[in-house]
Design an enzyme around this catalytic site. Structure first.
Site, PDB file in Angstrom:
ATOM      1  N   THR A  65      -8.095  -1.907   1.255  1.00  0.00           N
ATOM      2  CA  THR A  65      -8.915  -3.038   1.542  1.00  0.00           C
ATOM      3  C   THR A  65      -9.797  -3.039   2.879  1.00  0.00           C
ATOM      4  O   THR A  65     -10.800  -3.620   2.725  1.00  0.00           O
ATOM      5  CB  THR A  65      -7.838  -4.149   1.986  1.00  0.00           C
ATOM      6  N   THR A  76       8.107  -1.023   6.671  1.00  0.00           N
ATOM      7  CA  THR A  76       7.993  -1.515   5.306  1.00  0.00           C
ATOM      8  C   THR A  76       7.028  -2.634   5.377  1.00  0.00           C
ATOM      9  O   THR A  76       6.792  -3.169   6.438  1.00  0.00           O
ATOM     10  CB  THR A  76       9.300  -2.053   4.809  1.00  0.00           C
TER      11      THR A  76
END
Length: 329
Positions: free
Chosen positions: A16, A164
């Site tokens: 992104t 995570t």
């Protein structure tokens, strides 16, 4: 890091942070690389110096895989060979935790620190989190004693083998899982990796399966027939599975008999696997499944891949999955 004019490597992989709108959707772009050097100099001045490279073509990190991990590892080593004092890897957020964990093992023993970062919004978007994250990653590289592979995101430095992606929205997308039974400040004792840093890797296929009520044992057979060499089983709680179903246990045994390495981790965001706690877990051990302790799914997948890619056989994989190499256990 060197005191005078340190050289920082920057590896752009896509994600992104460098995306642009195409057809109404965000898509990978090369444009960021063209302006990256000038932007970094504007942020940091002439100190440090920069060495910028990119993987071609840039990707959405959803398309990252073991081949990407090895390409990144080779690119980081090239930066180190060129004299870089540290390397920032710009990466998409969706699989950054997987790539970070894999690089922690593939680059185990590298003398220079590596920090992965990215952003939830493109760098060209007003108010983007991209440049604060990049600036923080560079600062993390230059901290005294910096070593190994880490992630930096939303002002936090995170273990590459303990984190995570926790949120799909919001800027603080990552969380680091605590190491159970380890008090804050306790020195970490880790083992040397059973491979050379510049090993000629032979990538192997690995898989991650999340168990769920109604799980089809044929899924394991499909992986076995497809030549998957290792599988991480994301089990319930402290390591239980539907071992009361003979077809599931039989599928595990077929996989093991074919040489597939099976390791159990927990689906829970906190805690650890202890597959001897319940009878349903003990049957996993009897079927040849290895207890993955407190490893995250991402770390277990990256470690299993590294062990198999290093050419280790099943008995050695079993041994090293139980040894703490980077703080993953």
């Amino acid at each position: 890091m060197s005191a005078a004019a340190p050289l920082i490597g920057v590896l752009y992989t896509g994600g992104t942070i460098g995306m642009q709108s195409r057809g109404g959707h965000l898509a990978p772009s090369d444009d960021l690389v063209r302006t990256l050097h000038a932007t970094l100099q504007a942020m940091h001045g002439d100190h440090p110096q920069w060495r910028i490279t990119a993987l071609r073509p840039p990707i959405d990190s959803a398309n990252a895989g073991p081949a990407t991990w090895h390409a990144m590892a080779e690119a980081v080593l090239a930066h180190a060979d060129a004299g870089c004092d540290g390397v920032v890897v710009l990466h998409g957020t969706d699989t950054m935790a997987y790539s970070g964990a894999a690089l922690a093992f593939l680059l185990h023993g590298l003398a220079v620190p590596v920090v992965l970062t990215g952003s939830m919004h493109p760098a060209t978007e007003p108010g983007s989190d991209a440049w604060p994250n990049v600036q923080g990653a560079v600062a993390a590289l230059r901290e005294p004693g910096a070593k190994g592979v880490r992630l930096h995101f939303a002002g936090r430095s995170l273990s590459a083998v303990r984190c995570t992606k926790w949120r799909s929205d919001g800027l603080d997308a990552f969380a680091e899982r605590a190491r159970p039974d380890v008090q804050a400040g306790t020195p970490r004792v880790t083992a040397a990796a059973p491979w050379r840093l510049r090993l000629r890797w032979a990538p192997r296929r690995v898989a991650l399966l999340a168990l769920h009520p109604g799980f089809a044992p044929e899924t394991l057979d499909a992986l076995r027939l497809a030549g998957v060499a290792g599988c991480v089983l994301a089990c319930y709680g402290s390591g239980t599975a539907p071992t009361g179903h003979p077809a599931f246990v039989a599928a595990l045994r077929r996989a093991r008999d074919a040489g597939m390495v099976l390791v159990a981790v927990s689906q829970c965001p906190e805690g650890r696997v202890q597959i001897d706690t319940y009878e349903a877990g003990q049957r996993l051990r009897e079927a040849g499944v290895i207890d993955g302790g407190a490893m995250t799914s991402e770390a277990a997948l990256g470690k299993l891949h590294a062990l198999l890619a290093a050419g280790l056989g099943e008995p050695d994989c079993q041994h090293w999955l139980r040894q703490d190499l980077c703080g993953e256990l």
